[in-house]
Design an enzyme around this catalytic site. Structure first.
Site, short mmCIF file in Angstrom:
data_model
loop_
_atom_site.label_atom_id
_atom_site.label_comp_id
_atom_site.label_asym_id
_atom_site.label_seq_id
_atom_site.Cartn_x
_atom_site.Cartn_y
_atom_site.Cartn_z
N TYR A 105 0.81 -1.22 0.00
CA TYR A 105 0.00 0.00 0.00
C TYR A 105 0.85 1.27 0.00
CZ TYR A 105 -4.20 -2.78 0.63
OH TYR A 105 -5.22 -3.65 0.43
N TYR B 259 -12.14 -6.76 6.88
CA TYR B 259 -10.99 -6.95 5.97
C TYR B 259 -10.77 -8.45 5.77
CZ TYR B 259 -6.44 -7.10 3.85
OH TYR B 259 -5.42 -7.37 2.97
N ASP C 202 -13.46 -15.72 9.57
CA ASP C 202 -12.10 -15.40 9.11
C ASP C 202 -11.26 -15.09 10.35
OD1 ASP C 202 -9.77 -14.34 8.19
OD2 ASP C 202 -10.68 -12.96 6.75
N LYS D 127 -1.71 -16.05 8.90
CA LYS D 127 -0.84 -15.18 9.70
C LYS D 127 0.05 -15.93 10.73
CE LYS D 127 -2.46 -10.66 8.69
NZ LYS D 127 -3.77 -10.35 8.12
C1 LIG Z 1 -4.32 -10.45 6.81
C2 LIG Z 1 -5.70 -10.92 6.68
C3 LIG Z 1 -6.14 -11.56 5.49
C4 LIG Z 1 -5.25 -11.72 4.29
O1 LIG Z 1 -4.14 -12.52 4.54
P1 LIG Z 1 -2.86 -12.42 3.58
O2 LIG Z 1 -1.96 -13.49 4.09
O3 LIG Z 1 -2.32 -11.03 3.76
O4 LIG Z 1 -3.34 -12.66 2.20
C5 LIG Z 1 -7.44 -12.00 5.46
N1 LIG Z 1 -8.27 -11.85 6.51
C6 LIG Z 1 -7.89 -11.26 7.65
C7 LIG Z 1 -8.84 -11.14 8.79
C8 LIG Z 1 -6.59 -10.77 7.78
O5 LIG Z 1 -6.22 -10.15 8.90
#
Ligand SMILES: *Cc1c(COP(=O)(O)O)cnc(C)c1O
Length: 425
Positions: A16, A143, A244, A273
């Site tokens: 970004y 997100y 998520d 992550k």
């Molecule tokens: C970081 C994140 C993603 C995307 O993961 P990447 O490994 O950066 O593609 C998706 N959902 C959430 C909640 C995140 O924090």
């Protein structure tokens, strides 16, 4: 040899950022424990865990050993028609520690891909039931990643939906959860989503949400009853619920998975992550036997996804060592210690004129300023104070490695206080 920073400025895109007016980047030479060591020799206390990932800090002997041992066997082999111990062990562990209904695991490369996989599973599920559905329901300020499918369910303003409006599918967005984690729950908060579902549920394949903590979309921490309510509504309309937990998973919020705060089980769960302790990119999407069976009973007969590096043995081996290390550690005690210290230290910042709010859950501390400050300037102040914190917009937030001690955590918060005070003059 030092990093060629002028080449970096001219040729290397960072997350970004602009190639016209790039922000300064600090060359890091090595990292150890909670410290990042800059090329200049300065040591910075890491407040970010490299975006939620490095939960045990850096250069962790157990993870190094797992990587080295696996490297000597094989770093990669295709996953089509082949299997291996690191992947099987990892899937076993994930099935074991995640909510009990989740039994089938799809391993992928990154969080965004794990979300794409979840969305595709939900669509294939409805296709197989001969009621094709391609809409998702989600909340604002969410997100879910930067790929198109994930972006389509990410907050429309934050992810600039209008830029891609001819290309992005239009999904259903409702207001972000309002009631904070510690506030009094107000059942009417679910009215908007209830009304929308009554009207549109036949178009909707799944509800997708970050459980309890909305991360990159605003660092908002909401009431568990909201998530409970979503689960109940998904059940009422027989929709799938996708959690998520890419940011919240693996202890960050004080529970191993944030869904546990609401005592609910999703139909599909995304992880990423912290999965490898921040060593390499790896993600997973888990689902129930029911969803997997329906998906595979459809016209395609299979789940239509298969990344080249699926099940990468090196990443799986490190993930296994990471999970072993986490589960053997007193992580709950550590995270709750961080939580209580953050509450003690951040709350008084509310007295500053330029602080709108502070929020804490588990090993996550957020200061919301009244305005956005210049990131480069704040970052200079942080570096001068010996800490690594990367604010975005009005948000200055920290989610340190769980191994951080009291003194180091105090340094992080003191640096935030100082930066905020300097912005006052
Ligand atoms: C970081 C994140 C993603 C995307 O993961 P990447 O490994 O950066 O593609 C998706 N959902 C959430 C909640 C995140 O924090």
């Amino acid at each position: 040899m030092s990093v060629d920073s002028s080449f970096d400025l001219q040729h290397v895109w960072h997350p970004y950022t602009s190639m016209l007016k790039p922000l300064p980047c600090y060359p890091v030479e090595s990292a150890q424990g909670v410290y990042l060591t800059l090329e200049s020799g300065e040591q910075l206390i890491d407040g970010m865990s490299s975006w939620w990932a490095c939960i045990h800090g850096y250069n962790v002997p157990e993870l190094n050993q797992a990587a080295t041992e696996q490297l000597a066997k094989m770093s990669h082999v295709m996953f089509g028609g082949i299997t291996h111990q690191p992947a099987v062990d990892l899937c076993k562990k994930l099935v074991d520690i995640t909510p009990s209904s989740l039994e089938k695991v799809f391993i992928s490369d990154s969080g965004s891909v794990a979300v794409e996989v979840a969305l595709k599973m939900a669509m294939q599920y409805w296709h197989a039931k001969q009621q094709p559905r391609s809409k998702f329901l989600t909340v604002r300020n969410g997100y879910h990643g930067d790929t198109f499918g994930a972006m389509g369910v990410t907050d429309p303003a934050n992810s600039m939906h209008q830029l891609y409006s001819d290309f992005l599918p239009k999904h259903f967005f409702v207001s972000a959860p309002k009631t904070g984690f510690y506030q009094e729950w107000d059942e009417s908060e679910l009215d908007e989503i209830r009304a929308l579902l009554a009207d549109k549920h036949q178009q909707i394949a799944a509800i997708i949400i970050e459980p309890i903590v909305q991360g990159a979309g605003g660092m908002r921490i909401y009431h568990p009853n909201y998530l409970k309510g979503l689960r109940a509504l998904a059940d009422e309309y027989q929709l799938l619920l996708i959690a998520d937990e890419i940011a919240t998973g693996f202890g960050r919020t004080g529970k191993l998975f944030a869904c546990e705060h609401a005592e609910i089980q999703p139909d599909i769960l995304c992880l990423g992550k912290a999965l490898t302790g921040g060593y390499m990119s790896l993600a997973a999407t888990l689902t129930t036997t029911h969803v997997a069976e329906v998906v595979c009973s459809g016209e395609a007969g299979v789940f239509m996804h298969g990344p080249t590096f699926m099940g990468n043995p090196l990443a799986c081996a490190v993930a296994n060592a990471n999970l072993d290390l986490l589960l053997a550690s007193p992580w709950q005690q550590r995270v709750s210690q961080i939580e209580s210290q953050l509450k003690t230290l951040l709350t008084p910042l509310q007295e500053l004129r330029n602080v709108a709010d502070t929020r804490v859950l588990g090993a996550i501390g957020v200061v919301e300023a009244t305005e956005s400050y210049d990131v480069a300037e704040l970052q200079r102040i942080f570096i001068s104070q010996g800490v690594w914190i990367r604010p975005f917009g009005k948000l200055i937030y920290i989610m340190p490695p769980y191994i951080i001690n009291n003194e180091q955590l105090t340094c992080l918060v003191n640096a935030i206080r100082l930066a905020l005070i300097q912005q006052l003059d």
